[in-house]
Enzyme design. Structure first.
Site, PDB file in Angstrom:
ATOM      1  N   GLY C 135       0.989  -1.248  -0.045  1.00 23.77           N
ATOM      2  CA  GLY C 135       0.136  -0.091   0.378  1.00 23.77           C
ATOM      3  C   GLY C 135       1.047   1.057  -0.101  1.00 23.77           C
ATOM      4  O   GLY C 135       1.881   1.261   0.337  1.00 23.77           O
ATOM      5  N   CYS C 136       0.371   2.653   0.051  1.00 24.30           N
ATOM      6  CA  CYS C 136       0.403   3.191  -0.655  1.00 24.30           C
ATOM      7  C   CYS C 136       1.629   4.255   0.847  1.00 24.30           C
ATOM      8  O   CYS C 136       2.807   4.045   1.001  1.00 24.30           O
ATOM      9  CB  CYS C 136      -0.222   4.911  -0.743  1.00 24.30           C
ATOM     10  SG  CYS C 136      -1.315   5.328  -0.192  1.00 24.30           S
ATOM     11  N   TYR C 137       0.255   3.922   1.689  1.00 23.90           N
ATOM     12  CA  TYR C 137       1.110   4.945   3.404  1.00 23.90           C
ATOM     13  C   TYR C 137       1.902   3.668   3.334  1.00 23.90           C
ATOM     14  O   TYR C 137       2.872   4.297   3.834  1.00 23.90           O
ATOM     15  CB  TYR C 137      -0.218   4.591   4.012  1.00 23.90           C
ATOM     16  CG  TYR C 137      -1.278   5.494   3.945  1.00 23.90           C
ATOM     17  CD1 TYR C 137      -0.579   6.939   4.675  1.00 23.90           C
ATOM     18  CD2 TYR C 137      -2.503   5.915   3.837  1.00 23.90           C
ATOM     19  CE1 TYR C 137      -1.368   8.304   4.039  1.00 23.90           C
ATOM     20  CE2 TYR C 137      -2.850   6.756   3.953  1.00 23.90           C
ATOM     21  CZ  TYR C 137      -2.214   7.928   3.799  1.00 23.90           C
ATOM     22  OH  TYR C 137      -3.043   9.026   3.415  1.00 23.90           O
TER      23      TYR C 137
END
Lengths: 326, 326, 326, 326
Positions: C135-137
């Protein structure tokens, strides 16, 4: 491969910084040095190494074969002349050498200085020693207007209305309160309305060259975006034109940096790219034939640094697209 | 004190929500109910209590003495007619009853529906039972143009070029991809170019009323701001005018909601206020007399909900400024 | 040169569109097709030709040797399994196959699915048939945290506070009112506070793997920018560290896509580039040793499409930087 | 009615200008004069008349019964002392008189200077001659933290992580390149990381007053918005709390300017209003009890000019809400 040593005078403004980056990534150029108020060094995005930054008065002009001047209007011409005397070819991004401005004494009177709207002046630019790079607004406006002027399609005695809007990098990087984020965000305004904007001389010189007696009324606006110019032209025509967009398609056929769009162009479509994107449509519900023409550019690329490199490529006989983001 | 019970049909769009707030804070009105797709209740900013929200078909129209319709174009007229039959006076914010649109069958043919550009139509609005509230763009454009039209100063056969830019609330609150933040930020574009925008009929009706044969070419643009409209007009004149801004000052003398500015108006100067701010200047360096006129409004206030309340105040004989932010 | 035929499932969301562009410009790949709700064709920026877009159910999976799935969470796993059965290697951008999520029945139980935080999992990714793209985070947070976890430097029983902020493309391209420009501009807010955000499982799996008993408290925020994530970590340490930034410099030495910054990183420094930029400093004036670690990425590149291509390059034995903007 | 003559020293910065407006519209005050570098006059929005602006050295301090100083840190204290000697009561918006700063020699040693976090210090402020107005960040942070500190609920030896983000008006109106629109838009970054930010002394003084040995780690960020602060606190607790938000509801019951929100607060909910909006929730999935507390304010109102007027109202025995936008 030998790379051409290039200098950028005025390397810390927005256009100057963009130029440094383009030169540093150009396959046939290398950035020898840049000038700025604060000497030191800079490393453009994507560049492999840092480059010396010198005070203008210390600029070793003889070390560059090509000089881009992004110095302020009024200051630039002197340095163009010095660079010429040092043997460099020059692209001047200031307004000093553009048509409609007073002649520059320091420059050898014999020096031919074409107005480098590249697509319209390629033959003049080729082989020139000095090129006057057009202003950002005139680049968008004149590339949009040329197919009508060239065909004498502007109605006699017409008023050509040009409402144009620019992102804030067009106003420069010098800190002024009215350019602070807290002042610009959520705002929009016209400026210099009815005044004698620096760009008007360039625009009128082009009308005169085509023998048009039209009045061009130019109203610039400040947009809450960083980059980009959109010019909206309303042009009364001499006669109806069956395929209006066809004029632009015909004139710019094969041009790598001109896109004739099927819908009104947006800033996002041109930012980061050295292109002008043009759209033309006849006004609906009008009694007389009228064209609406829209042109969008990145003010720092096709409107400044990009077109400057494009001109340099043509001057030097390089591939015109060399080092330019499409 | 008795407060007038008021309904807002279509209370969750941007203009509807603004109306609910203005009504809730109005000293002589109280918000009886609003309609929306999702029933429930709402509490406008600054309001003391929550207000019922009903589905449109359940709207108890007989409980309101005044109805504002912020329903979509095409839907609104039917509900205006129903509200009339229920005995309410109505301000319609849709385009359904504006000049240039087809007559509305449901509405009693005898009903006079003035076009509520309040400053220009105060006598017609006073005592009317139904008022057609002008569109946001036409409000700015026509208040800017009126002093020239009224004096027959527009050049015969002229092209009036209007480039206008609106914040995104002007496009409504219905989610569409092209209105997402990630699409609008750092962008600017024209839309509906050359087309038959809904507002053009309103604009041409006004020109016709003044016997002008000018073509008005209207090019709207979408701005990366939430609120505000700036209209930039380029108007060829019949003859030079010595004191151009003086025309607007004379015509709008004493108007609480019209400001004649000494510099080009900006959105920040008008957002949150029910005013139009106008600036006029002659074009410099033109062979013929040409006026540049700029007008800025908050599209949700003077361009929609604010002018609607202003019209309601006049209809009802209240103080015209009552409940309106200056 | 033979180019690898590649498919992008879910090609019209923000990450999917970015992937299509990267693949189209990749020197060793060619975009065979993309899937989307609306079939047709698309032409990525900078691509030489248009590419067919098919409905998901019509996707000719056997025509691709590599499939990127940018399908929604919950939908993606099924299509990963189908692509595998059709013989393609797969990079899955959804959360379906990431650690902390339930096992996917459709996928052959023997399939090893490494969690593709490339810099930390290169050996696992090399030769894998399926990779779960982080995921990006978590990409930003885990690359920032790894040097401390690996050395067991997080204080026992510590609370690791992570306040992270993302541009709105992180919320997807589906139109929702709260993502409209008029809602997001001039705003900032946290969301999902205290909740069990999809990303928390990924984060905690990494802590567990390193035997840390710390609590990681993740609070995401929505920024009024289009692209970029900044994660701000406050990490109580077991003991003081003499040269804190030295840990990151040592661990990421030679990594092309990791930059250890000398000043707090900004979104502008990473947007458009497949890099993470990290800064670490000890807290001043604290009684106990505490590290502040900041990490910035472009959520659509290093946080999604860029890292997916990076993983594909490693899976396929290509140069890891191939086709990726630095 | 007699109105109190009020002076604003430093009337052209963002906080000073906001103060001028609040004073001009205050029912019990009138703006006697303001000081600024450029003398002249100013007319605050909504004010009925223009007000003289004088150079600081020419300020007729004896003409004001109440003085607000919005002068720079380091300069302000001297003028507070002069205003006191001239007999005026003073609210100082600089950091000069706040806890944690060195004592001010010029000020009579006997002068009690309460730290005007109004809701927590009302009894001290009432009747005081000089009040130190809190900083913008500490206002949000301390109002958020107080219910936990007061009950000794912060875990012993805890790290309180505070990631806070401010709009650019928090950085002042002096033109600096890094505050230009073209630099701030589409960006986000932390600043002063790990450093000894001016506000840290205020924060630690409050912790000490409550006998807490916690470390408070404060990381400020610059947001691309004009106004507003959001503080995100992660606070390890001594023990679980059954009804966490209930603590804030209990402590701020009846406070006009404190709102306990049911969802994470956003800047748009507080900008233009003199309120703090607080939300608290326990961290999910944590092994230990941890609170996440969010607080949003308008940095120029509750974070500066609004709270200054609130303090002045209390000092003078006026209604605390007088002249303040809710």
């Amino acid at each position: 491969m030998h790379k051409l040593p290039v200098a950028v005078l005025g390397g810390t403004g927005y256009a100057g910084a963009e130029l440094c980056g383009l030169v540093a990534r150009h396959p046939a150029m290398e950035l020898a040095f840049a000038s700025a108020r604060q000497p030191g060094e800079l490393r453009p995005t994507g560049a492999r190494r840092a480059v010396p930054v010198v005070a203008l008065d210390d600029a070793p002009l003889d070390r560059a074969e090509l000089v881009f001047s992004a110095l302020p209007h009024g200051v630039s011409a002197t340095w163009v002349a010095r660079a010429r005397r040092a043997g460099a070819r020059v692209v001047d991004l200031s307004s000093d050498l553009r048509p409609g401005n007073p002649p520059v004494a320091a420059l050898d009177g014999a020096t031919r200085v074409p107005y480098g709207l590249t697509e319209l002046a390629r033959d003049d630019v080729r082989g020139a020693d000095v090129v006057a790079n057009p202003g950002c607004y005139p680049t968008a406006i004149l590339l949009a207007l040329a197919p009508l002027l060239r065909r004498d399609l502007v109605a006699p005695g017409a008023t050509i209305a040009v409402a144009a809007a620019s992102g804030v990098t067009g106003a420069g990087a010098s800190p002024r309160r009215e350019l602070l984020f807290a002042e610009v965000a959520e705002d929009f305004r016209a400026y210099g309305v009815g005044n004698d904007h620096r760009h008007v001389a360039e625009l009128q010189a082009m009308l005169a060259r085509h023998g048009s007696d039209a009045d061009l009324v130019f109203t610039p606006h400040l947009l809450p975006v960083a980059r980009g110019i959109l010019a909206t032209l309303t042009v009364p025509l001499r006669e109806p034109v069956a395929d209006l967009p066809g004029l632009w398609r015909a004139d710019y056929d094969g041009e790598a940096f001109v896109e004739i769009a099927a819908a009104p162009p947006s800033l996002r479509e041109v930012v980061g790219r050295n292109v002008v994107r043009i759209f033309a449509a006849p006004a609906a519900n009008a009694r007389r034939p009228i064209a609406i023409v829209l042109a969008a550019i990145d003010n720092l690329l096709k409107g400044a640094a990009g077109q400057a490199v494009q001109n340099a490529n043509v001057m030097l006989g390089l591939a015109e697209q060399s080092g330019l983001p499409l």
